[in-house]
Design a protein around this motif. Structure first.
Motif, PDB file in Angstrom:
ATOM      1  N   GLN A 195      51.564  45.478  25.127  1.00  0.00           N
ATOM      2  CA  GLN A 195      52.768  46.244  24.833  1.00  0.00           C
ATOM      3  C   GLN A 195      53.625  46.425  26.088  1.00  0.00           C
ATOM      4  N   SER A 196      54.868  46.795  25.860  1.00  0.00           N
ATOM      5  CA  SER A 196      55.780  47.068  26.973  1.00  0.00           C
ATOM      6  C   SER A 196      55.262  48.247  27.788  1.00  0.00           C
ATOM      7  N   TYR A 197      55.444  48.170  29.106  1.00  0.00           N
ATOM      8  CA  TYR A 197      54.983  49.253  29.975  1.00  0.00           C
ATOM      9  C   TYR A 197      55.784  50.532  29.751  1.00  0.00           C
ATOM     10  N   GLN A 198      57.017  50.411  29.349  1.00  0.00           N
ATOM     11  CA  GLN A 198      57.884  51.572  29.199  1.00  0.00           C
ATOM     12  C   GLN A 198      58.260  51.843  27.751  1.00  0.00           C
ATOM     13  N   GLY A 199      57.735  51.063  26.822  1.00  0.00           N
ATOM     14  CA  GLY A 199      58.167  51.189  25.435  1.00  0.00           C
ATOM     15  C   GLY A 199      59.338  50.263  25.177  1.00  0.00           C
ATOM     16  N   ILE A 200      59.378  49.670  23.997  1.00  0.00           N
ATOM     17  CA  ILE A 200      60.461  48.734  23.704  1.00  0.00           C
ATOM     18  C   ILE A 200      61.801  49.469  23.719  1.00  0.00           C
ATOM     19  N   PRO A 201      62.889  48.776  24.063  1.00  0.00           N
ATOM     20  CA  PRO A 201      64.203  49.443  24.150  1.00  0.00           C
ATOM     21  C   PRO A 201      64.585  50.185  22.877  1.00  0.00           C
ATOM     22  N   GLU A 202      64.231  49.631  21.712  1.00  0.00           N
ATOM     23  CA  GLU A 202      64.592  50.282  20.456  1.00  0.00           C
ATOM     24  C   GLU A 202      63.912  51.649  20.332  1.00  0.00           C
ATOM     25  N   LEU A 203      62.651  51.751  20.791  1.00  0.00           N
ATOM     26  CA  LEU A 203      61.942  53.026  20.724  1.00  0.00           C
ATOM     27  C   LEU A 203      62.576  54.041  21.667  1.00  0.00           C
ATOM     28  N   ARG A 204      62.874  53.613  22.883  1.00  0.00           N
ATOM     29  CA  ARG A 204      63.461  54.528  23.856  1.00  0.00           C
ATOM     30  C   ARG A 204      64.851  54.980  23.408  1.00  0.00           C
ATOM     31  N   ALA A 205      65.614  54.059  22.812  1.00  0.00           N
ATOM     32  CA  ALA A 205      66.929  54.433  22.294  1.00  0.00           C
ATOM     33  C   ALA A 205      66.782  55.411  21.132  1.00  0.00           C
ATOM     34  N   GLY A 206      65.757  55.220  20.313  1.00  0.00           N
ATOM     35  CA  GLY A 206      65.524  56.146  19.220  1.00  0.00           C
ATOM     36  C   GLY A 206      65.143  57.530  19.710  1.00  0.00           C
ATOM     37  N   MET A 207      64.376  57.588  20.794  1.00  0.00           N
ATOM     38  CA  MET A 207      64.028  58.883  21.381  1.00  0.00           C
ATOM     39  C   MET A 207      65.276  59.602  21.873  1.00  0.00           C
ATOM     40  N   ARG A 208      66.174  58.862  22.508  1.00  0.00           N
ATOM     41  CA  ARG A 208      67.418  59.482  22.987  1.00  0.00           C
ATOM     42  C   ARG A 208      68.239  59.993  21.813  1.00  0.00           C
ATOM     43  N   ARG A 209      68.357  59.216  20.747  1.00  0.00           N
ATOM     44  CA  ARG A 209      69.117  59.661  19.575  1.00  0.00           C
ATOM     45  C   ARG A 209      68.494  60.922  19.000  1.00  0.00           C
ATOM     46  N   PHE A 210      67.153  60.997  19.003  1.00  0.00           N
ATOM     47  CA  PHE A 210      66.471  62.180  18.497  1.00  0.00           C
ATOM     48  C   PHE A 210      66.875  63.410  19.304  1.00  0.00           C
ATOM     49  N   TYR A 211      66.900  63.297  20.629  1.00  0.00           N
ATOM     50  CA  TYR A 211      67.285  64.427  21.468  1.00  0.00           C
ATOM     51  C   TYR A 211      68.752  64.787  21.269  1.00  0.00           C
ATOM     52  N   GLU A 212      69.584  63.788  21.092  1.00  0.00           N
ATOM     53  CA  GLU A 212      71.010  64.059  20.898  1.00  0.00           C
ATOM     54  C   GLU A 212      71.249  64.795  19.590  1.00  0.00           C
ATOM     55  N   THR A 213      70.546  64.390  18.523  1.00  0.00           N
ATOM     56  CA  THR A 213      70.796  64.984  17.207  1.00  0.00           C
ATOM     57  C   THR A 213      70.046  66.296  17.012  1.00  0.00           C
ATOM     58  N   GLN A 214      68.779  66.377  17.493  1.00  0.00           N
ATOM     59  CA  GLN A 214      67.952  67.552  17.231  1.00  0.00           C
ATOM     60  C   GLN A 214      68.165  68.671  18.251  1.00  0.00           C
ATOM     61  N   PHE A 215      68.526  68.315  19.472  1.00  0.00           N
ATOM     62  CA  PHE A 215      68.697  69.313  20.527  1.00  0.00           C
ATOM     63  C   PHE A 215      70.141  69.425  21.015  1.00  0.00           C
ATOM     64  N   ASN A 216      71.041  68.714  20.331  1.00  0.00           N
ATOM     65  CA  ASN A 216      72.456  68.757  20.726  1.00  0.00           C
ATOM     66  C   ASN A 216      72.627  68.362  22.187  1.00  0.00           C
ATOM     67  N   LEU A 217      71.895  67.342  22.583  1.00  0.00           N
ATOM     68  CA  LEU A 217      71.963  66.850  23.963  1.00  0.00           C
ATOM     69  C   LEU A 217      73.101  65.853  24.084  1.00  0.00           C
ATOM     70  N   ALA A 218      73.988  66.074  25.035  1.00  0.00           N
ATOM     71  CA  ALA A 218      75.136  65.194  25.203  1.00  0.00           C
ATOM     72  C   ALA A 218      74.679  63.789  25.579  1.00  0.00           C
ATOM     73  N   PRO A 219      75.342  62.757  25.038  1.00  0.00           N
ATOM     74  CA  PRO A 219      74.920  61.380  25.324  1.00  0.00           C
ATOM     75  C   PRO A 219      74.941  61.019  26.807  1.00  0.00           C
ATOM     76  N   ASP A 220      75.781  61.697  27.607  1.00  0.00           N
ATOM     77  CA  ASP A 220      75.896  61.332  29.020  1.00  0.00           C
ATOM     78  C   ASP A 220      74.920  62.091  29.919  1.00  0.00           C
ATOM     79  N   VAL A 221      74.071  62.962  29.327  1.00  0.00           N
ATOM     80  CA  VAL A 221      73.069  63.669  30.136  1.00  0.00           C
ATOM     81  C   VAL A 221      72.028  62.658  30.617  1.00  0.00           C
ATOM     82  N   PRO A 222      71.760  62.588  31.929  1.00  0.00           N
ATOM     83  CA  PRO A 222      70.847  61.567  32.463  1.00  0.00           C
ATOM     84  C   PRO A 222      69.379  61.905  32.210  1.00  0.00           C
ATOM     85  N   VAL A 223      68.902  61.561  31.027  1.00  0.00           N
ATOM     86  CA  VAL A 223      67.513  61.810  30.653  1.00  0.00           C
ATOM     87  C   VAL A 223      66.867  60.467  30.330  1.00  0.00           C
TER      88      VAL A 223
END
Length: 225
Positions: free
Chosen positions: A66-94
Motif C-alpha cells: 500500500q501507499s506509505y501516505q494513503g492514496i491521493p483519493e483517500l487523503r482528498a476524501g479526508m480533507r473534504r470530510f474536515y471541510e464539510t463536518q468541521f467547517n474547515l476552510a479549504p485553504d487551511v494548511p492541514v
C-alpha cells in the motif's frame, strides 16, 4: 539468552488487556457483567460498504504494497470530510496520514519529537496509552489534574505555575476519555494559546468528535492552531 533493551523494564501489560482478563474471570464465575470498557461498534457496516470492500479485493493492485501516505483519493476524501463536518476552510494548511489506530499515531509522534528526559504533560484521568508510550520512549510524565467540580477541564492558572522548562509535548482530547466531558471551542483555544505561549507541541487526540456533540469541533477551528 539475549537481554532485552532496558526500556522494556518499564513496559507493563496494557490497561485494557488486564481489565478484559478480569471481566472474563468474573463472567466465568457466573457474574452478570455488562462490559462498558471498549466501545466496539455493535452494528455491522452498511451493505454498500461491505460490497465496496468485496469489489476492492478484485482490483488489479489490491495485492500490492500500500501507499506509505494513503492514496491521493483517500487523503482528498479526508480533507473534504474536515471541510464539510468541521467547517474547515479549504485553504487551511492541514495534512492527513491514515493510521491503523490511535496507538500507532501516539507512538510515532512521541518517537518523532521526544528524547529521553523530555517531559510530557498528560491528563489525569486520561487514556492509558499516553503514559505507556511516554515510558517506552524514556520521557517523563507530568500529570495535570481534571476535576469533576471543574467539569473535567484543567486549571490553567495551576498549569502556568508549573516548571515547564523540560516540557515538550502536551496530550489532550475532547470529548474526553474516560469522563465523557464534551469540551468546547473556547477550551481548545485556551490550549492552543497556552501551547503557543510556552512553545509546546499540542497533540489533540480526537476520536470522539461525533459523540456527545451536536456541533462537532476540531482544534483546527482555533486561531493559531
Amino acid at each position: 539468552m539475549i537481554t532485552p533493551a532496558h526500556r522494556l523494564q518499564s513496559v507493563q501489560e496494557y490497561y485494557f488487556s488486564r481489565k478484559l482478563k478480569e471481566v472474563q474471570a468474573l463472567v466465568a464465575q457466573g457474574h452478570p457483567v455488562i462490559n462498558m470498557g471498549i466501545g466496539s461498534p455493535d452494528l455491522p457496516p452498511h451493505p454498500s460498504v461491505q460490497q465496496a470492500l468485496v469489489e476492492a479485493l478484485a482490483l488489479p493492485k489490491a495485492h500490492e504494497y500500500q501507499s506509505y501516505q494513503g492514496i491521493p483519493e483517500l487523503r482528498a476524501g479526508m480533507r473534504r470530510f474536515y471541510e464539510t463536518q468541521f467547517n474547515l476552510a479549504p485553504d487551511v494548511p492541514v495534512d492527513f496520514l491514515p493510521l491503523m489506530g490511535s496507538k500507532e499515531g501516539i507512538l510515532h509522534i512521541a518517537m518523532a519529537f521526544l528524547n529521553p528526559g523530555d517531559q510530557v504533560m498528560l491528563p489525569n484521568p486520561g487514556y492509558p496509552t499516553y503514559a505507556s508510550v511516554t515510558e517506552l520512549v524514556e520521557a517523563e510524565a507530568v500529570y495535570y489534574d481534571l476535576q469533576p467540580e471543574q467539569d473535567w477541564v484543567p486549571d490553567f492558572a495551576a498549569l502556568e505555575a508549573l516548571d515547564l522548562s523540560k516540557v515538550k509535548m502536551i496530550f489532550i482530547g475532547y470529548p474526553h476519555m474516560p469522563t465523557g466531558a464534551p469540551g468546547s471551542l473556547q477550551l481548545l483555544q485556551q490550549w492552543v494559546d497556552f501551547a503557543r505561549k510556552h512553545q509546546l507541541l499540542l497533540v489533540n487526540d480526537n476520536p470522539y468528535s461525533f459523540v456527545l456533540h451536536h456541533n462537532p469541533i476540531s482544534i483546527f477551528n482555533c486561531q493559531g492552531a
